[in-house]
Motif scaffolding. Structure first.
Motif, PDB file in Angstrom:
ATOM      1  N   GLN A 180     -45.806 -24.477  -3.933  1.00 65.17           N
ATOM      2  CA  GLN A 180     -46.514 -23.866  -5.060  1.00 65.17           C
ATOM      3  C   GLN A 180     -46.047 -22.425  -5.271  1.00 65.17           C
ATOM      4  OE1 GLN A 180     -48.735 -25.683  -6.749  1.00 65.17           O
ATOM      5  NE2 GLN A 180     -49.310 -24.083  -8.188  1.00 65.17           N
ATOM      6  N   ASN A 181     -45.740 -22.083  -6.509  1.00 65.67           N
ATOM      7  CA  ASN A 181     -45.327 -20.732  -6.904  1.00 65.67           C
ATOM      8  C   ASN A 181     -43.920 -20.333  -6.458  1.00 65.67           C
ATOM      9  OD1 ASN A 181     -47.773 -20.265  -8.213  1.00 65.67           O
ATOM     10  ND2 ASN A 181     -48.730 -19.539  -6.342  1.00 65.67           N
ATOM     11  N   ASP A 182     -43.189 -21.274  -5.847  1.00 61.33           N
ATOM     12  CA  ASP A 182     -41.798 -20.958  -5.502  1.00 61.33           C
ATOM     13  C   ASP A 182     -40.927 -21.058  -6.744  1.00 61.33           C
ATOM     14  OD1 ASP A 182     -42.006 -20.322  -2.905  1.00 61.33           O
ATOM     15  OD2 ASP A 182     -40.809 -21.974  -2.132  1.00 61.33           O
ATOM     16  N   THR A 187     -34.828 -22.088  -4.442  1.00 62.08           N
ATOM     17  CA  THR A 187     -35.157 -23.142  -3.486  1.00 62.08           C
ATOM     18  C   THR A 187     -33.865 -23.660  -2.850  1.00 62.08           C
ATOM     19  OG1 THR A 187     -37.025 -23.730  -4.862  1.00 62.08           O
ATOM     20  CG2 THR A 187     -36.344 -25.354  -3.236  1.00 62.08           C
ATOM     21  N   ASP A 188     -33.877 -23.863  -1.538  1.00 65.64           N
ATOM     22  CA  ASP A 188     -32.651 -24.334  -0.882  1.00 65.64           C
ATOM     23  C   ASP A 188     -32.314 -25.759  -1.333  1.00 65.64           C
ATOM     24  OD1 ASP A 188     -33.381 -26.317   1.679  1.00 65.64           O
ATOM     25  OD2 ASP A 188     -35.023 -25.041   0.983  1.00 65.64           O
ATOM     26  N   GLU A 189     -31.042 -26.140  -1.188  1.00 63.45           N
ATOM     27  CA  GLU A 189     -30.585 -27.408  -1.770  1.00 63.45           C
ATOM     28  C   GLU A 189     -31.200 -28.635  -1.103  1.00 63.45           C
ATOM     29  OE1 GLU A 189     -26.928 -25.496   0.196  1.00 63.45           O
ATOM     30  OE2 GLU A 189     -28.862 -24.900  -0.582  1.00 63.45           O
ATOM     31  N   VAL A 190     -31.498 -28.559   0.210  1.00 61.69           N
ATOM     32  CA  VAL A 190     -32.112 -29.707   0.880  1.00 61.69           C
ATOM     33  C   VAL A 190     -33.497 -29.977   0.292  1.00 61.69           C
ATOM     34  CG1 VAL A 190     -32.934 -30.640   3.071  1.00 61.69           C
ATOM     35  CG2 VAL A 190     -30.829 -29.287   3.011  1.00 61.69           C
ATOM     36  N   THR A 191     -34.285 -28.923   0.173  1.00 59.42           N
ATOM     37  CA  THR A 191     -35.638 -29.059  -0.384  1.00 59.42           C
ATOM     38  C   THR A 191     -35.584 -29.575  -1.819  1.00 59.42           C
ATOM     39  OG1 THR A 191     -36.407 -27.241   0.991  1.00 59.42           O
ATOM     40  CG2 THR A 191     -37.772 -27.790  -0.905  1.00 59.42           C
ATOM     41  N   LEU A 192     -34.667 -28.967  -2.615  1.00 64.76           N
ATOM     42  CA  LEU A 192     -34.555 -29.350  -4.024  1.00 64.76           C
ATOM     43  C   LEU A 192     -34.095 -30.799  -4.144  1.00 64.76           C
ATOM     44  CD1 LEU A 192     -35.041 -28.154  -6.762  1.00 64.76           C
ATOM     45  CD2 LEU A 192     -32.736 -27.209  -6.750  1.00 64.76           C
TER      46      LEU A 192
END
Lengths: 204, 204
Positions: A180-182, A187-192
């Motif tokens: 939330q709110n990031d 955002t790093d590529e793994v998370t994205l």
């Protein structure tokens, strides 16, 4: 660090002991010790007593291994909690964090860590066998894996998943995605990548 | 702050007590409490005991009011220190700071604060009378005022200076000027003005 000249051995000993605490440097330790010197004796005794009483008195729930004062923690012994769900977490702080969300009414299982060969922590050092036993006894319909999204957490998730395969229960893992709110662009590529792969129907 | 759900009253009490310490927030208090829970019982007892022993055992030197374990501190009772000089400081941390410079071989006099009408601290709340008595007994040739360069420090300096006028001794104040490695352009005007007014021959 520069050698400090203490005029009192008692002060020096207290500073040394406080300094052993993680994240408390020698300057902070001295500041805290001098603060305590200015307090009433009963206040210092209350602090000291609370630490010893905690260390001596805190127990671990025989069901979920959360810390508690009785044989069984107040979550496990609460009849209004949903005993069909068990949320697997790394340590007691995670239980507090999830309880603070007020979104979960099931039970917990505190592993006491994650599998980490680098730190010499294997499955037998964790409360995994007791989790399997708990499921074997029946009554649990869903195990929610809520470990940290690290390599060690993922390894532990997979290990537990394999251990629970023999049972007719649902094994889920908490959602991973953008916090939330990031900001998307930071955002790093793994998370994205995971957030894209794990997309859900809009409006749900 | 958000309400945290503690599963142990003993833990909660310890966190509350640790949280009372200045500069220790509730998250740090919880972190420290959980750290202590993981330590050996003897280590927690050593910490608790060091705090109580310090609070109960620390005394104040009957000569200079520095903290010590005996009736007289090790600086006052050290025959190799120069008893002709007395350095007046606000509190025990200032003694440590000056001792750490290893530039001073005289004695101290700890006031226990500075005159601060705003905080209700007057001359009689400080160890000023005992300083005057010390000078009256003779043997002291120089009193060095080493209080903080604040309005309260200056007021206290002046009060002590007036009190000591009747004696044939030298009263000095520690030098004020630009601190080592400070940038001239960022120095406040009072400090810079005093540094200019208090200039000394180059090469001294």
């Amino acid at each position: 660090m520069m050698q400090t000249h203490y005029s009192s051995q008692l002060l020096e000993r207290a500073v040394t002991e406080i300094n052993r605490l993680p994240g408390i440097g020698s300057k902070t330790a001295l500041r805290l010790a001098l603060h305590l010197l200015r307090q009433d004796e009963v206040k210092v005794e209350a602090l000291a007593d609370s630490l010893v009483a905690m260390r001596q008195g805190v127990r671990y729930c025989r069901v979920c291994h959360n810390i508690c004062d009785e044989e069984c923690c107040e979550i496990c012994s609460n009849p209004t909690r949903d005993s069909h769900m068990v949320c697997v977490v790394e340590d007691v702080q995670d239980v507090m964090a999830i309880e603070n969300t007020m979104q979960y009414r099931g039970l917990y299982h505190v592993l006491g860590g994650v599998i980490s060969p680098m730190d010499g922590i294997g499955p037998s050092d964790l409360q995994i066998e007791s989790l399997v036993e708990r499921i074997r006894k029946g009554g649990v319909e869903e195990v929610i894996l809520a470990l940290s999204p690290t390599m060690e957490g993922d390894t532990t998730n997979y290990y537990i998943y394999r251990k629970l395969e023999e049972f007719d229960i649902k094994v889920t893992v908490i959602a991973r995605g953008i916090a939330q709110n990031d900001e998307l662009q930071y955002t790093d590529e793994v998370t994205l990548g995971r957030a894209l792969a794990g997309r859900v129907p809009f409006g749900k």
